[in-house]
Design a protein around this motif. Structure first.
Motif, mmCIF file in Angstrom:
data_model
loop_
_atom_site.group_PDB
_atom_site.id
_atom_site.type_symbol
_atom_site.label_atom_id
_atom_site.label_comp_id
_atom_site.label_asym_id
_atom_site.label_seq_id
_atom_site.Cartn_x
_atom_site.Cartn_y
_atom_site.Cartn_z
ATOM 1 N N TYR A 45 -6.268 -6.263 -2.290
ATOM 2 C CA TYR A 45 -5.596 -7.555 -2.453
ATOM 3 C C TYR A 45 -6.579 -8.725 -2.352
ATOM 4 N N LEU A 46 -7.547 -8.638 -1.454
ATOM 5 C CA LEU A 46 -8.566 -9.702 -1.368
ATOM 6 C C LEU A 46 -9.368 -9.790 -2.660
ATOM 7 N N GLY A 47 -9.839 -8.654 -3.135
ATOM 8 C CA GLY A 47 -10.639 -8.633 -4.361
ATOM 9 C C GLY A 47 -9.847 -9.069 -5.580
ATOM 10 N N PHE A 48 -8.632 -8.559 -5.703
ATOM 11 C CA PHE A 48 -7.829 -8.921 -6.859
ATOM 12 C C PHE A 48 -7.351 -10.369 -6.751
ATOM 13 N N GLY A 49 -7.084 -10.810 -5.523
ATOM 14 C CA GLY A 49 -6.738 -12.225 -5.322
ATOM 15 C C GLY A 49 -7.872 -13.129 -5.791
ATOM 16 N N GLY A 50 -9.113 -12.721 -5.498
ATOM 17 C CA GLY A 50 -10.279 -13.468 -5.978
ATOM 18 C C GLY A 50 -10.344 -13.497 -7.493
ATOM 19 N N VAL A 53 -7.630 -15.970 -8.649
ATOM 20 C CA VAL A 53 -8.036 -17.356 -8.390
ATOM 21 C C VAL A 53 -9.101 -17.783 -9.394
ATOM 22 N N ALA A 54 -10.097 -16.936 -9.609
ATOM 23 C CA ALA A 54 -11.154 -17.262 -10.575
ATOM 24 C C ALA A 54 -10.574 -17.423 -11.981
ATOM 25 N N SER A 55 -9.669 -16.543 -12.361
ATOM 26 C CA SER A 55 -9.059 -16.614 -13.694
ATOM 27 C C SER A 55 -8.267 -17.895 -13.881
ATOM 28 N N VAL A 56 -7.475 -18.244 -12.873
ATOM 29 C CA VAL A 56 -6.663 -19.466 -12.961
ATOM 30 C C VAL A 56 -7.563 -20.694 -12.995
ATOM 31 N N LEU A 57 -8.587 -20.718 -12.112
ATOM 32 C CA LEU A 57 -9.489 -21.876 -12.085
ATOM 33 C C LEU A 57 -10.238 -22.046 -13.407
ATOM 34 N N ALA A 136 4.671 -18.929 -17.018
ATOM 35 C CA ALA A 136 4.235 -17.591 -17.424
ATOM 36 C C ALA A 136 3.031 -17.142 -16.604
ATOM 37 N N VAL A 137 2.130 -18.074 -16.294
ATOM 38 C CA VAL A 137 0.969 -17.725 -15.461
ATOM 39 C C VAL A 137 1.445 -17.259 -14.089
ATOM 40 N N VAL A 138 2.420 -17.956 -13.519
ATOM 41 C CA VAL A 138 2.970 -17.554 -12.220
ATOM 42 C C VAL A 138 3.608 -16.174 -12.332
ATOM 43 N N ALA A 139 4.371 -15.937 -13.401
ATOM 44 C CA ALA A 139 5.000 -14.626 -13.606
ATOM 45 C C ALA A 139 3.942 -13.531 -13.714
ATOM 46 N N TYR A 140 2.895 -13.780 -14.473
ATOM 47 C CA TYR A 140 1.806 -12.814 -14.597
ATOM 48 C C TYR A 140 1.222 -12.499 -13.220
ATOM 49 N N CYS A 141 0.925 -13.529 -12.452
ATOM 50 C CA CYS A 141 0.306 -13.329 -11.133
ATOM 51 C C CYS A 141 1.209 -12.529 -10.201
ATOM 52 N N VAL A 142 2.505 -12.822 -10.203
ATOM 53 C CA VAL A 142 3.439 -12.086 -9.349
ATOM 54 C C VAL A 142 3.489 -10.613 -9.763
ATOM 55 N N VAL A 146 2.267 -7.288 -7.490
ATOM 56 C CA VAL A 146 3.131 -6.138 -7.216
ATOM 57 C C VAL A 146 2.452 -4.858 -7.701
ATOM 58 N N LEU A 147 1.845 -4.919 -8.871
ATOM 59 C CA LEU A 147 1.207 -3.729 -9.453
ATOM 60 C C LEU A 147 -0.055 -3.303 -8.700
ATOM 61 N N VAL A 148 -0.674 -4.208 -7.950
ATOM 62 C CA VAL A 148 -1.826 -3.828 -7.124
ATOM 63 C C VAL A 148 -1.403 -2.746 -6.127
#
Length: 196
Positions: A45-50, A53-57, A136-142, A146-148
């Protein structure tokens, strides 16, 4: 919204299915040790969260913080971890299965490998995020988050099947550094790091 969820599912599977092998090796490395699953879940989750975050930024125009050319250099993380692990095996530090200290894993190691392996994810997610709306970006992230957990559970399932577990247990000390080194080199080469 349903379209975004289905697209997110397909995009996640396409960009993360290879993580099952890496995560299975982490499970094999930490087999029988207390807290292995928790460390892998937290690290993933830490790695994928990074990655998210990088993708969104980047998709928001923050290229000045993470230029595209820098992504390839994240391949140094698994490469160096793999070389360190291989060196320990070569020295004989990992030969004794009773020495659990040599087989421990940490959430930060899992996070580092996950993030480094996510360069292709960032490269795929950014163009998608740029072309869809904020909802849609929020939906993708959620959906991704979950899939992680599904991915981690699937990797644990694979790593704990008796025939697979026996192979992983027997060869993990060789496979783990080789996969990390190969992953690091692939990230460096695919990203054109060092002019490769």
């Amino acid at each position: 919204m349903l379209t975004s969820v289905l697209q997110a599912f397909g995009l996640f599977m396409a960009t993360n299915i290879d993580d099952i092998i890496v995560l299975s090796l982490f499970f094999a490395r930490g087999a029988g040790l207390r807290g292995t699953t928790r460390k892998i879940v937290v690290g993933q989750y830490l790695g994928f969260g990074g990655i998210l975050v990088a993708s969104v930024l980047v998709s928001l125009g923050a290229v000045t913080f993470l230029p595209e050319s820098a992504i390839a250099y994240f391949g140094l993380i698994p490469l160096l971890l793999g070389l360190l692990t291989a060196w320990k095996v070569w020295r004989g530090d990992g030969d004794d299965d009773d020495r659990v200290a040599d087989k421990t894993i940490s959430a930060l190691t899992v996070a580092g490998v996950t993030f480094a392996n996510g360069g292709d994810n960032i490269g795929v997610y950014v163009p998608v995020f740029v072309t869809v709306g904020a909802g849609a970006v929020v939906a993708y992230c959620v959906v991704f988050l979950v899939l992680v957990m599904v991915l981690v559970l699937l990797a644990k399932f694979v790593a704990t099947r008796r025939p697979i577990a026996e192979v992983l247990e027997r060869w993990e000390h060789v496979l783990f550094p080789l996969v990390l080194i190969g992953l690091g080199v692939a990230i460096l080469v695919e990203g054109g790091a060092f002019g490769l």
